[in-house]
Design a protein around this motif. Sequence first.
Motif, PDB file in Angstrom:
ATOM      1  N   THR A  72       0.786  -1.256   0.178  1.00 22.18           N
ATOM      2  CA  THR A  72      -0.198   0.109   0.231  1.00 22.18           C
ATOM      3  C   THR A  72       0.771   1.256   0.139  1.00 22.18           C
ATOM      4  O   THR A  72       0.680   2.240  -0.551  1.00 22.18           O
ATOM      5  N   VAL A  73       2.028   1.353   0.775  1.00 18.01           N
ATOM      6  CA  VAL A  73       2.768   2.416   1.031  1.00 18.01           C
ATOM      7  C   VAL A  73       3.437   2.635  -0.186  1.00 18.01           C
ATOM      8  O   VAL A  73       3.688   3.792  -0.741  1.00 18.01           O
ATOM      9  N   GLN A  74       3.883   1.468  -1.036  1.00 15.50           N
ATOM     10  CA  GLN A  74       4.669   1.648  -2.323  1.00 15.50           C
ATOM     11  C   GLN A  74       3.786   2.356  -3.464  1.00 15.50           C
ATOM     12  O   GLN A  74       3.976   3.117  -4.223  1.00 15.50           O
ATOM     13  N   GLU A  75       2.264   1.961  -3.347  1.00 17.33           N
ATOM     14  CA  GLU A  75       1.433   2.535  -4.309  1.00 17.33           C
ATOM     15  C   GLU A  75       1.003   4.103  -3.845  1.00 17.33           C
ATOM     16  O   GLU A  75       1.135   4.875  -4.911  1.00 17.33           O
ATOM     17  N   LEU A  76       1.252   4.292  -2.727  1.00 16.00           N
ATOM     18  CA  LEU A  76       1.190   5.852  -2.347  1.00 16.00           C
ATOM     19  C   LEU A  76       2.240   6.502  -2.759  1.00 16.00           C
ATOM     20  O   LEU A  76       2.093   7.849  -3.305  1.00 16.00           O
ATOM     21  N   GLU A  77       3.545   5.959  -2.795  1.00 18.30           N
ATOM     22  CA  GLU A  77       4.750   6.531  -3.101  1.00 18.30           C
ATOM     23  C   GLU A  77       4.766   7.144  -4.692  1.00 18.30           C
ATOM     24  O   GLU A  77       4.947   8.128  -4.954  1.00 18.30           O
ATOM     25  N   LYS A  78       4.232   6.258  -5.198  1.00 20.69           N
ATOM     26  CA  LYS A  78       3.820   6.572  -6.927  1.00 20.69           C
ATOM     27  C   LYS A  78       2.881   7.365  -6.903  1.00 20.69           C
ATOM     28  O   LYS A  78       3.290   8.238  -7.917  1.00 20.69           O
ATOM     29  N   VAL A  79       1.814   7.672  -6.245  1.00 22.94           N
ATOM     30  CA  VAL A  79       1.060   8.658  -6.313  1.00 22.94           C
ATOM     31  C   VAL A  79       1.514  10.045  -6.023  1.00 22.94           C
ATOM     32  O   VAL A  79       1.338  11.133  -6.865  1.00 22.94           O
ATOM     33  N   TYR A  80       2.608   9.922  -4.923  1.00 19.04           N
ATOM     34  CA  TYR A  80       3.275  11.114  -4.603  1.00 19.04           C
ATOM     35  C   TYR A  80       4.254  11.721  -5.640  1.00 19.04           C
ATOM     36  O   TYR A  80       4.764  12.634  -5.325  1.00 19.04           O
TER      37      TYR A  80
END
Length: 368
Positions: free
Chosen positions: A358-366
């Motif tokens: 989940t955190v990896q996905e958010l990092e892509k969003v950011y």
Amino acid sequence: MNKPKRILIIGLTERMGGVETFIYNTTIFSDKSKYKYDYLVHGSDHCVFQKEIEKFYDDGEQHFFFVRKYKENPIGCIADLKRFYADNGHKYDYIHFQSGSTAEILYAYPFCKKYGIKVISHSHNGNGYSPCINKIFRTVVNQVTYKRLACSRVAAEWLFGMKEADHTQIVINGIDTKRFTFNPINRSMVRNEYGIGKELVIGHVGRFSEQKNHPFILKIFKAILKINPEAKLMLVGTGEDENRIKDLGQEMGINNSIIYTGKQPRTEDYYSAFDVFLMPSLYEGLPIVGVEAQCEGLPCYFSDQIDKQIMITDNARMLPLNLSAEVWAKRILEQGRVNVRLSAPSVISQKGYSITGTVQELEKVYGF
């Protein structure tokens, strides 16, 4: 070394819930060298996980900011927001708006426009707030949103509408799979604390609110007691309806078999103590507690008002909410507890429900 990006989170409250847990998890598993979160909290001068998050950062910086609640004091709230954004608006790369209510965009708009802050809108619920108000503010949300996220398709449709749901990225509510692993020692510890031996324990973790459908939980449990009089119901959590549910349990004559534990920081120990997890919610997006319970190897019973995405392991069952409490009780007792309790962290991770993913996905969003 590049300065970490700064992201403002709107979504933490003083109450323990799924959104708050998601925000906490994605904070403590984040890379502080890449980005740091701040938190704008409304209607309170404190919030859950505040001490834990401050300890996580431990950098001498202010990460929590508090404003009045718009619904209770609109003039005061607007004044607070003006001051906050005047002092801090320049430093944010994004506002990560996390809610199930479109009206809460007022804590970001119009200030996001004035200070040029991109808004990431993240839906965590599938229903429950006034449909009329939700529809009114949905236009504003869609107009100011740079990136749309949701925990499920149902949640995307609720916050953004059918059309925009097609352009929404699903970000799964991941959990710490190592933390939510069945522990027989903790099982014995919790059960001994409450004087429980070999009795069947039906468990629920959630806020005492209309959404969680506690009256139906009590009806199901009463039907279970007619067949298995030694069974116990363990309710973990607090909330605005807690006293009403306790009174209802008293009226139904079943409170002697119910354990109200209150708020518990180590819910993983309580999942280990349960034999069955019960969640007949009136509506949900993707409940984190449902993922946690399955990770601990529990037989789980969900209502059909929860997104089917929650059916992760073979131990998950979904029943129509229009079935009687007696039918629910019969289904639960037919399966009973599992003979050999096996945790499912590998299954949870393989299907994408780990917090690291989940955190990896958010990092892509950011933008990383």
